[in-house]
Write a protein that holds these residues in place. Structure first.
Motif, short mmCIF file in Angstrom:
data_model
loop_
_atom_site.label_atom_id
_atom_site.label_comp_id
_atom_site.label_asym_id
_atom_site.label_seq_id
_atom_site.Cartn_x
_atom_site.Cartn_y
_atom_site.Cartn_z
N SER A 2 13.13 30.97 17.11
CA SER A 2 11.99 30.05 17.27
C SER A 2 12.08 28.93 16.24
CB SER A 2 10.67 30.81 17.11
OG SER A 2 10.44 31.66 18.21
N ARG A 3 12.49 29.27 15.04
CA ARG A 3 12.66 28.28 13.97
C ARG A 3 13.74 27.27 14.34
NH1 ARG A 3 14.31 30.31 7.90
NH2 ARG A 3 14.24 28.31 6.79
N VAL A 4 14.87 27.76 14.90
CA VAL A 4 15.95 26.87 15.33
C VAL A 4 15.47 25.95 16.44
CG1 VAL A 4 18.20 26.80 16.47
CG2 VAL A 4 17.80 28.41 14.60
N PHE A 5 14.79 26.51 17.43
CA PHE A 5 14.32 25.70 18.56
C PHE A 5 13.34 24.63 18.10
CE2 PHE A 5 15.13 29.46 21.59
CZ PHE A 5 16.40 28.98 21.91
N GLN A 6 12.40 25.02 17.22
CA GLN A 6 11.43 24.04 16.74
C GLN A 6 12.10 22.97 15.88
OE1 GLN A 6 8.38 27.32 15.61
NE2 GLN A 6 7.13 25.49 15.88
#
Length: 495
Positions: free
Chosen positions: A33-37
């Motif tokens: 989720s951190r990578v996507f955001q």
């Protein structure tokens, strides 16, 4: 003829590869989720981007289970070829993930990573049943759960450790921080080496030996196809109609576009069932699709009841994995800006929280769960574990600061240990050995389907009633674990 009794060292070797696999899963769960955001995804788009992972598991696990039941490559064995192939592919995905500079590239690498982890993971579940006597199944899955917990601790906490060692935890907008980059590279190497250890330190029983254990006769390959041929097309039409109904609701109510995926899958399953039944009626006995559909339709009653428990249990887990970063960063660190130091600090703390519940799970699997199981039985032990998890999720609403969330993770960790150990220990002692791979693969469909449901439906629910308030996803997680505990009351374990 009984299988030889394995000592603790041998039991550890059987499941050590899961230590590396779980490092990969932990890095994925805590950081994607951190990578996507970071690469530009909005909070509302996260469920859609995550949908590729469970969809891959839905397709891969039954196929790999079916194939591994029928594989024998001499010294390399039955399950170990799949361990090794999955580990190599997962290592490639983990090494490539930090280099992604666009959302599409990251989503494709997540798909490859999840497919590869599933290729390795599913045979590991069956491997315990293959190698151990029935009276050692609980010990085998407890050790496996301990390795899962230990691997998840390492994978979850590694970015935080790198930050404390001086590695950059922030980067320019659209750039993945070095703490995440180096963690994925470390995870790729650790996963491959752990799986290689299991491959090199274990020897699988040949098909002739397996046939002699407990007097088990070779299965009739035509039995599944004959049973499938006797089924009607009404069920196929019901699945397809349900999918069409979902699509109609999306169009009528203006739900999120991701829900189309759920409707499409229901229609696809109905069509696949119809094709399999038609092939079975023509006398085709070598159809992979026919065997998978036939075994799915003919699941034992105990497995069907456990499947409902798994459905609710994994719904809660996937809600947690998708939303915890957003919850902690927003509610406890005061930022939803992915380029801010506060957001990155909150993301690192999520890694610590995930490490905490996995550490609790590793300890509970070897201490609390066996103790409870001896006194109240496997079913009641699992109910207690699920209730602990529900309390942990609900406590997110009352904890005064981020440090107190460590207490929440104790309940979640006990539930995680029970979810990973108890259902599989019950199943492995109840299923026919010759179909252990396919049944374990089909059982994991009920791990994947709730993930797809959460990834497609939860976004619509949150956008409609709780916009930009991810904390409310924890209420849904607590409620689904309560439903899982209620469903578990209908599961009666054999003596």
């Amino acid at each position: 003829m009984e299988k030889p009794r394995q000592n603790w060292g041998s039991i550890a070797n059987i499941s050590f590869g899961f230590f590396g696999i779980q490092i990969g899963f932990a890095l994925q769960n805590a950081n994607m989720s951190r990578v996507f955001q970071t690469l530009g995804s909005s909070l509302d788009d996260l469920p859609w981007l995550w949908a590729a992972a469970p969809l891959t598991g839905l397709l891969v696990q039954p196929v790999i289970g079916h194939m591994s039941d029928r594989t024998w490559l001499g010294k390399l064995g039955r399950r170990r070829p799949y361990f090794l192939a999955g580990a190599v592919l997962a290592m490639i995905a983990l090494l490539g993930m930090p280099q992604a500079n666009a959302l599409l590239a990251a989503a494709l690498l997540l798909w490859l990573l999840d497919a590869s982890l599933n290729i390795s993971m599913e045979p590991f579940r069956a491997f315990v049943g293959d190698m151990l006597r029935k009276d050692q199944h609980s010990a085998g899955y407890a050790v496996q759960t301990a390795f899962i917990g230990a691997g998840a601790v390492v994978g979850s906490v590694f970015p935080e450790l790198l930050d404390r060692w001086g590695v950059a935890n922030t980067a320019a907008p659209g750039v993945i921080p070095d703490t995440v980059r180096y963690s994925f590279w470390f995870g790729g190497g650790a996963l491959f080496l752990a799986v290689l250890w299991t491959v090199l330190t274990t020897r699988e029983y040949a098909p002739e030996e397996m046939a002699r254990f407990e007097g088990e006769a070779a299965p009739d390959p035509g039995e599944t196809i004959r049973a499938l041929a006797a089924r009607t097309y009404r069920v196929c039409l019901a699945w397809a109609a349900a999918g069409a109904g979902v699509i109609a609701l999306v169009m009528r109510l203006g739900l999120e576009k991701e829900v189309y995926l759920l409707g499409g899958l229901l229609i696809a399953f109905g069509l696949a069932s119809a094709v399999a039944i038609a092939a079975a009626r023509r006398g085709s006995s070598a159809s992979l699709l026919g065997h998978i559909i036939g075994d799915f339709s003919g699941m034992p009653d105990l497995m069907k009841r456990l499947a409902l428990v798994q459905f609710f249990s994994w719904s809660a887990l996937f809600i947690m994995w998708i939303n915890t970063t957003a919850i902690v960063a927003q509610r406890y660190f005061g930022s939803s800006d992915t380029a801010s130091a506060a957001f990155q600090d909150g993301s690192n703390w999520v890694g610590v929280l995930f490490a905490a519940y996995n550490g609790v799970a590793a300890i509970a699997a070897l201490t609390l769960l066996p103790w409870l199981s001896r006194r109240v039985g496997k079913s009641r032990t699992h109910i207690i574990g699920l209730l602990c998890g529900a309390a942990g999720y609900a406590s997110f609403f009352v904890m005064p600061d981020a440090q107190w969330l460590l207490l929440s993770e104790v309940g979640i960790g006990i539930a995680w240990a029970s979810i990973l150990a108890m259902p599989y220990a019950i199943l492995a002692s109840s299923l026919p050995q010759a179909k252990l791979g396919i049944y374990m693969g089909l059982f994991n469909v009920f791990v994947v389907v709730p993930q797809l449901l959460v990834a497609t439906v939860m976004g619509s629910i949150m956008k409609a009633w709780f916009p930009q308030q991810p904390i409310w996803t924890m209420a849904f997680a607590a409620a689904t674990l309560l439903l899982a505990a209620a469903a578990m009351t209908r599961v009666k374990t054999p003596a």
